[in-house]
Design an enzyme around this catalytic site. Structure first.
Site, short mmCIF file in Angstrom:
data_model
loop_
_atom_site.label_atom_id
_atom_site.label_comp_id
_atom_site.label_asym_id
_atom_site.label_seq_id
_atom_site.Cartn_x
_atom_site.Cartn_y
_atom_site.Cartn_z
N ARG A 189 34.76 30.07 43.91
CA ARG A 189 34.37 30.22 45.32
C ARG A 189 33.16 29.37 45.62
O ARG A 189 33.05 28.76 46.70
CB ARG A 189 34.09 31.69 45.63
CG ARG A 189 35.36 32.47 45.85
CD ARG A 189 35.09 33.86 46.40
NE ARG A 189 34.58 34.77 45.41
CZ ARG A 189 35.34 35.56 44.66
NH1 ARG A 189 36.65 35.56 44.81
NH2 ARG A 189 34.81 36.37 43.79
N PHE A 205 47.61 34.18 48.51
CA PHE A 205 47.31 35.37 47.70
C PHE A 205 45.84 35.72 47.89
O PHE A 205 45.07 35.83 46.94
CB PHE A 205 47.61 35.13 46.21
CG PHE A 205 49.00 34.62 45.92
CD1 PHE A 205 50.07 35.50 45.84
CD2 PHE A 205 49.25 33.26 45.73
CE1 PHE A 205 51.36 35.04 45.56
CE2 PHE A 205 50.53 32.79 45.46
CZ PHE A 205 51.59 33.67 45.36
N ASP A 227 48.56 37.12 52.50
CA ASP A 227 48.74 38.13 51.44
C ASP A 227 49.83 39.09 51.89
O ASP A 227 50.03 39.30 53.09
CB ASP A 227 47.43 38.89 51.18
CG ASP A 227 47.41 39.57 49.81
OD1 ASP A 227 46.75 39.03 48.90
OD2 ASP A 227 48.06 40.62 49.67
N SER A 228 50.50 39.70 50.93
CA SER A 228 51.56 40.65 51.29
C SER A 228 50.99 42.03 51.61
O SER A 228 51.70 42.88 52.14
CB SER A 228 52.58 40.76 50.14
OG SER A 228 51.90 41.08 48.94
N ASP A 277 45.97 31.42 44.22
CA ASP A 277 45.44 32.33 43.18
C ASP A 277 46.32 33.57 43.08
O ASP A 277 45.93 34.66 43.48
CB ASP A 277 43.99 32.71 43.52
CG ASP A 277 43.39 33.64 42.47
OD1 ASP A 277 43.80 33.57 41.31
OD2 ASP A 277 42.50 34.45 42.84
N CYS A 317 45.99 33.70 36.15
CA CYS A 317 45.23 34.70 35.39
C CYS A 317 46.12 35.39 34.37
O CYS A 317 45.79 36.46 33.86
CB CYS A 317 44.57 35.71 36.33
SG CYS A 317 45.72 36.56 37.38
N1 SAH Z 1 42.32 35.25 45.36
C1 SAH Z 1 41.96 36.64 45.44
C2 SAH Z 1 42.62 37.47 44.37
C3 SAH Z 1 44.14 37.43 44.39
S1 SAH Z 1 44.88 38.83 43.69
C4 SAH Z 1 40.43 36.77 45.40
O1 SAH Z 1 39.74 35.80 45.06
O2 SAH Z 1 39.92 37.85 45.71
C5 SAH Z 1 46.54 38.62 44.09
C6 SAH Z 1 46.91 39.01 45.51
O3 SAH Z 1 48.23 38.55 45.71
C7 SAH Z 1 46.92 40.50 45.82
O4 SAH Z 1 46.10 40.73 46.93
C8 SAH Z 1 48.39 40.83 46.15
O5 SAH Z 1 48.50 41.73 47.24
C9 SAH Z 1 48.93 39.49 46.55
N2 SAH Z 1 50.35 39.22 46.32
C10 SAH Z 1 51.08 39.47 45.20
N3 SAH Z 1 52.33 38.96 45.34
C11 SAH Z 1 52.38 38.38 46.56
C12 SAH Z 1 53.39 37.65 47.27
N4 SAH Z 1 54.60 37.42 46.73
N5 SAH Z 1 53.10 37.18 48.50
C13 SAH Z 1 51.87 37.41 49.04
N6 SAH Z 1 50.89 38.06 48.41
C14 SAH Z 1 51.13 38.54 47.19
#
Ligand code: SAH
Length: 374
Positions: A189, A205, A227-228, A277, A317
């Site tokens: 970040r 994500f 995000d979902s 991510d 990750c």
């Molecule tokens: N980049 C974020 C952390 C990501 S964690 C940060 O820095 O804080 C992964 C995220 O992906 C979660 O919030 C989860 O809700 C979302 N997620 C998982 N599968 C998904 C999909 N197919 N489409 C959209 N979001 C998704």
């Protein structure tokens, strides 16, 4: 054992005696000489996580010492502008199966194995004594008893505010996502913030939108979170407001990233920066092949959206997808996307996530900073 790897696999045990109900494992060699001591998890493939190779035993005094050493390390590597950090990182702090995340006045102690759960009371006392949180939440994720979600709380109900490089965030202690925030992405970040001025940022994500907050604080023209999870996007709006940043409704999209990316590619969109991510696609070895396909798809689509001269920060990750494999997957995605990229940097978690040389498995986060050449 002589190499001090802290994991003892069940297949390596010739004979076990005692019921281990006190959580303690003592490992002996074939001649009966003591080799190591640690936390016993009879139902796990990793039947013991080893804490001591020198004749000492885990217990109140050792917990306090190890936590105090972890605290001293953090004091040297974090700025006072950062009050949310990983205070104890399992094997990386010689505390296998124990995570402690500090969020301002609050702290979350996560016990990730059966054995460390048995030691809960003593670990709690040590955490309170060394880190002095006003509030300590304990999560047990080592058994099916707790699937990562504290039963009494709902997403968004229990928020702990803290600072990251001077920016205001909240950790959602009830969300079940990590301990409520992705502290391991702080360094990425901060890199994003440094290059974001005037740029458009697509944050895939996004969870609570922390990458977007960093980008906007760095002068990004616009940042869109995808995000979902509706609960995650609610936090994302809050996090922007808390920093006095614009939070237009169109900048928060609840969607499946794969569907959303296909739509954007079809529409011919171009972004200056794309952040990708995703959650760990591979949680067990059998998932690796499917995970590789997932990473390739999402990266191919994301790459098509990056403007020439723009950036893709792509992360994985999944510990089971190692750095080499991840880079190969990303390379093959760029071939399919017909988009040439150069690797300008690799960035994983910060110094508050130390990795023991004895246990390289602790290094799970890979971030590749890719610049689109044309
Ligand atoms: N980049 C974020 C952390 C990501 S964690 C940060 O820095 O804080 C992964 C995220 O992906 C979660 O919030 C989860 O809700 C979302 N997620 C998982 N599968 C998904 C999909 N197919 N489409 C959209 N979001 C998704």
């Amino acid at each position: 054992m002589l190499r001090r790897h802290p994991w003892l696999f069940s297949g390596a045990v010739a004979q076990a005696t005692g019921d281990g109900s006190d959580g303690h494992a003592e490992v002996l060699d074939a001649a009966g000489r003591p080799l190591a001591r640690g936390a016993y998890s009879p139902d796990s493939q990793i039947v013991a996580r080893l804490w001591c190779f020198d004749g000492r035993a885990p217990g109140a005094e050792l917990f306090r010492e190890r936590f105090a050493a972890a605290r001293r390390l953090r004091a040297q590597v974090l700025s006072p502008e950062t009050t949310g950090f990983r205070a104890v990182n399992s094997e990386g702090d010689l505390c296998p199966g124990v995570l402690l995340d500090v969020y301002g006045d609050a702290a979350v102690l996560e016990l990730t194995t059966e054995g460390t759960q048995v030691w809960r009371a003593e670990l709690e006392i040590a955490a309170r004594a060394v880190f002095e949180p006003t509030r300590l939440v304990v999560r047990e994720t080592g058994t099916t008893r707790d699937q990562g979600r504290p039963a009494a709380r709902e997403a968004g109900e229990d928020l702990a505010p803290f600072l990251e490089n001077g920016l205001r965030f909240v950790a959602d202690l009830g969300s079940g996502q990590k301990t409520g925030f992705f502290l391991d992405q702080r360094e990425n970040r901060s890199r994003l913030r440094a290059l974001a001025r005037g740029k458009s940022v697509l944050n895939l994500f996004s969870y609570s939108g922390a990458f977007s907050v960093a980008a906007l604080a760095g002068g990004a023209e616009r940042a869109v979170d995808v995000d979902s999870s509706e609960a995650a996007l609610r936090l994302a709006r809050e996090n922007r407001r808390a920093n006095g940043l614009p939070a237009a409704e169109a900048d928060f999209l609840q969607a499946d990233v794969f569907d959303d990316l296909r739509r954007r590619v079809e529409a011919g969109e171009r972004w200056d920066v794309v952040v990708c991510d995703p959650p760990a696609f591979a949680k067990k070895r059998a998932d690796v092949e499917r995970a590789a396909r997932g990473y390739k798809d999402v990266n191919r689509l994301a790459m098509s959206l990056v403007a020439p001269g723009g950036w893709l920060l792509t992360c994985s990750c999944s510990g089971l997808v190692d750095a080499d494999l991840f880079q190969k997957i990303v390379f093959s995605a760029s071939v399919d996307a017909r988009a040439p990229f150069a690797l300008t940097g690799r960035q994983g978690a910060g110094a508050d996530h130390p990795v023991a040389l004895d246990c390289p498995e602790g290094e799970y986060l890979k971030g590749l900073w890719l610049s689109r050449l044309q």
